[in-house]
Design a protein around this motif. Sequence first.
Motif, PDB file in Angstrom:
ATOM      1  N   LEU A 129       4.135  12.276   2.006  1.00 13.43           N
ATOM      2  CA  LEU A 129       2.788  11.982   2.230  1.00 13.43           C
ATOM      3  C   LEU A 129       2.079  10.710   1.667  1.00 13.43           C
ATOM      4  O   LEU A 129       2.634  10.196   0.661  1.00 13.43           O
ATOM      5  N   SER A 130       1.588  10.001   2.410  1.00 14.60           N
ATOM      6  CA  SER A 130       1.071   8.769   2.327  1.00 14.60           C
ATOM      7  C   SER A 130      -0.507   8.585   2.288  1.00 14.60           C
ATOM      8  O   SER A 130      -1.167   9.012   3.002  1.00 14.60           O
ATOM      9  N   ASP A 131      -1.058   8.328   0.824  1.00 15.89           N
ATOM     10  CA  ASP A 131      -2.307   8.255   0.770  1.00 15.89           C
ATOM     11  C   ASP A 131      -2.683   6.897   0.407  1.00 15.89           C
ATOM     12  O   ASP A 131      -2.193   6.128  -0.506  1.00 15.89           O
ATOM     13  N   ILE A 132      -3.403   6.280   1.546  1.00 10.28           N
ATOM     14  CA  ILE A 132      -3.846   4.837   1.447  1.00 10.28           C
ATOM     15  C   ILE A 132      -4.947   4.703   0.691  1.00 10.28           C
ATOM     16  O   ILE A 132      -5.992   5.297   0.632  1.00 10.28           O
ATOM     17  N   THR A 133      -4.619   3.967  -0.477  1.00  6.11           N
ATOM     18  CA  THR A 133      -5.702   3.727  -1.719  1.00  6.11           C
ATOM     19  C   THR A 133      -6.452   2.357  -1.603  1.00  6.11           C
ATOM     20  O   THR A 133      -7.670   2.092  -2.166  1.00  6.11           O
ATOM     21  N   GLU A 134      -6.066   1.604  -0.792  1.00  8.43           N
ATOM     22  CA  GLU A 134      -6.440   0.113  -0.617  1.00  8.43           C
ATOM     23  C   GLU A 134      -6.041  -0.121   0.947  1.00  8.43           C
ATOM     24  O   GLU A 134      -5.004   0.157   1.156  1.00  8.43           O
ATOM     25  N   SER A 135      -6.811  -0.611   1.854  1.00  8.21           N
ATOM     26  CA  SER A 135      -6.555  -1.284   2.884  1.00  8.21           C
ATOM     27  C   SER A 135      -7.185  -2.486   3.675  1.00  8.21           C
ATOM     28  O   SER A 135      -8.426  -2.675   3.300  1.00  8.21           O
ATOM     29  N   ASN A 136      -6.354  -3.456   3.595  1.00  7.95           N
ATOM     30  CA  ASN A 136      -6.749  -4.832   4.287  1.00  7.95           C
ATOM     31  C   ASN A 136      -5.809  -5.148   5.253  1.00  7.95           C
ATOM     32  O   ASN A 136      -5.204  -6.203   5.020  1.00  7.95           O
ATOM     33  N   GLY A 137      -5.477  -4.490   6.320  1.00  4.06           N
ATOM     34  CA  GLY A 137      -4.347  -4.769   7.215  1.00  4.06           C
ATOM     35  C   GLY A 137      -3.095  -3.793   7.036  1.00  4.06           C
ATOM     36  O   GLY A 137      -2.534  -3.888   5.868  1.00  4.06           O
TER      37      GLY A 137
END
Length: 780
Positions: free
Chosen positions: A427-435
């Motif tokens: 399970l991957s939970d993206i907590t920050e995203s900038n690319g």
Amino acid sequence: MFDIQSQEVMWGGRKLTLETGRIARQADGAVIATYGETVVLCAVTAAKSVKEGQDFFPLTVHYQEKYSAAGRIPGGFFKRERGATEKETLVSRLIDRPVRPLFPEGFYNEINVIAQVLSYDGECEPDMVAMVAASAALTLSGVPFMGPIAAARVGYVDGDYVLNPTNDQVKEGDLDLVVAGTHDAVMMVESEANELSEEVMLGAVMFAHRECQPVIDAIIKLAEKAAKEPWEMAPQADLSAAKKKLEKLIGKDIAAAYKLTNKSARSDALNAARAKAKEAFASESPQDQMAAMKLVKKLEAEIVRTAILKDGRRIDGRNTTQIRPIDAVVQFLPRTHGSAVFTRGETQAICTTTLGTKDAEQMIDGLNGLSYERFLLHYNFPPYSVGEVGRFGAPGRREVGHGKLAWRALRPVLPTAEEFPYTIRVLSDITESNGSSSMATVCGGSLSMMDAGVPLKRPVSGIAMGLILEGKDYAVISDILGDEDHLGDMDFKVAGTEVGITSLQMDIKIAGITEEIMKVALAQANEGRAHILGEMSKALAGTRQEMSAHAPRIETMQIPKDKIREVIGTGGKVIREIVATTGAKVDIDDEGLIKISSSDLTQIEAARNWIHGIVAEPEVGAVYTGKVVSMVDFGAFVNFMGARDGLVHISEIKNERVAKVSEVLTEGQEVKVKVLGIDDRGKVRLSMRLVDQETGEELPDTRPPREEREPRGDRGDRGDRGGRGGSGGGGRDGDRRRDRGDRDRGPRRERSERGSREEGGKDEGPDPEFAPAFLTGDKD
């Protein structure tokens, strides 16, 4: 009645037929593509006008698999096709990605592309046929589509590329790659590979592009016969004056904003510049305001792209090959089976791995029937990861696609079910995203599985590459930011190990790229992947030898197929009893492979021993622990191996004489027994007296041996004994009686059937008080 037009081409050893004019004639464009016995209908409809205030291109692609195509009835309660499955969602994206860039800027009419599988031969996947049908339908529809495109699947078997391989060839080979492209360039790549080199992957892409050309030619020939009149595009307004006004007003503000390395600060500065531009055009018409805001985006792109091409300087100050700072942590969560936090710049993913038993496998119902998947990867992208307020709920198409990309990247390095009999969920939970959050999922997923004790072949890392292309000048950039993705021309994701590539995905926003650019991008990605693997190894270099205490343990054992029924029992009675009594989960397949799972090793051992007792054959001379299940006058029946019972004769309970079995034993009593023998019918003779009931050690046989009989001597001439039975009388010779001694036993009654016996004697053998039953002749 019908104006049917068709075009045929031999392609990959099968005939591909494109037909129009028979079906869905009210659509703007409709094509039936037949490849082998797989048939896909694709219909295209386009709105004739644009909604007021709309400033984007609303293209929607739907791919649907009809179960009737494979002669199947859908599963589930409703028994009909309903919401899109994961595969249908992925194929819809597969069609969308190469066709979307081929519509001209400023075309905002809504378009529906609906592809439906009507027949499926089970040989080749219909997704590729659907892409060809969609391209042909768009080309015939008259909408301003700058195609056509074609798509091809490539396998790699025994060192050779295979065009449009069968499902079996894909499984046997090392590559499953789909490429879509125009006549001049590649538009889209999607693949899964078994650690192949950059040279092999590039060769596969170019092989597919070459094999697309006959299909593109066939679509063009069909269009020459059946295409509708092309739509007239409204002339584009001259916006040069507005552009100069914006450059003077906010040009320096945008340039300054893109020198800020912090994403939040950069976003605030850009929003301030955009607000300034909006205010400057507030008195203009809505159409002019909309056009002005689109010019702002163009101005941003020009500033960023020029800085990269001319100066080699990127938004956050890096050069074109530099990777953002990486931080990796494992064992981040205390109760999960495996966990990792992977941070690269302002992109962060919390990845967890959960291990389960076979009953946690995902059942997939599709055209090929029911199948089961033991590796699951789910990707979540909450709005807070980009500092926004938005929808939060079920995953959308983008989340499904990004999760599948990471799944393809990690699956080639997984152990086999025999080596590691677990169902694995990442399970991957993206907590920050900038690319490149999907590539962060690959890195974090690899670390979390190693943290959980999953014996991966090798760690996997992933990187997203970008492209800035202006004429013949280009720059390939490593580890792209979100803004570089939006303002650039390519999103090129590469994942793999130190040995080779496991997944490759490419999306192009322009009319395609060349082999030279792809070669540079692959080489640069290789260097980036190696750097990331080195940073990951600082957190965890390899798989942990010990699994988490919270993870279930699974052990396997193989039994003969003819013993499966005995382990399961009538209506599952035996296996349910094993599970209820031991507390362990037990799964058995049709080949006799049994998986026993529990977080308590004693439960696993108890279940294993129970099953072993059911399927194992007793060994003569071996000692077993059993339980008295019933008693009779002549002994006791003892259950000593699963469902196996044996008889302890009354004479084998103790060395001393036992008058009554119930005086020594009770039902349910645990005893230790030795196997004396097994007869031809499988009945087992047991002994308690030859085993120490406290320690289980074998005891010597101290019972007096059987006395030898006295020799009978010479019987002499027995004479004529006469007939036996009803055929005649006669008696035995008196000499025989005399030879056996003068033991007067009194007169015996005559038996007319066998003749008269004046007197006789019988050897009584050993004393029955001490001899076993089978020696005393009690059965007489």
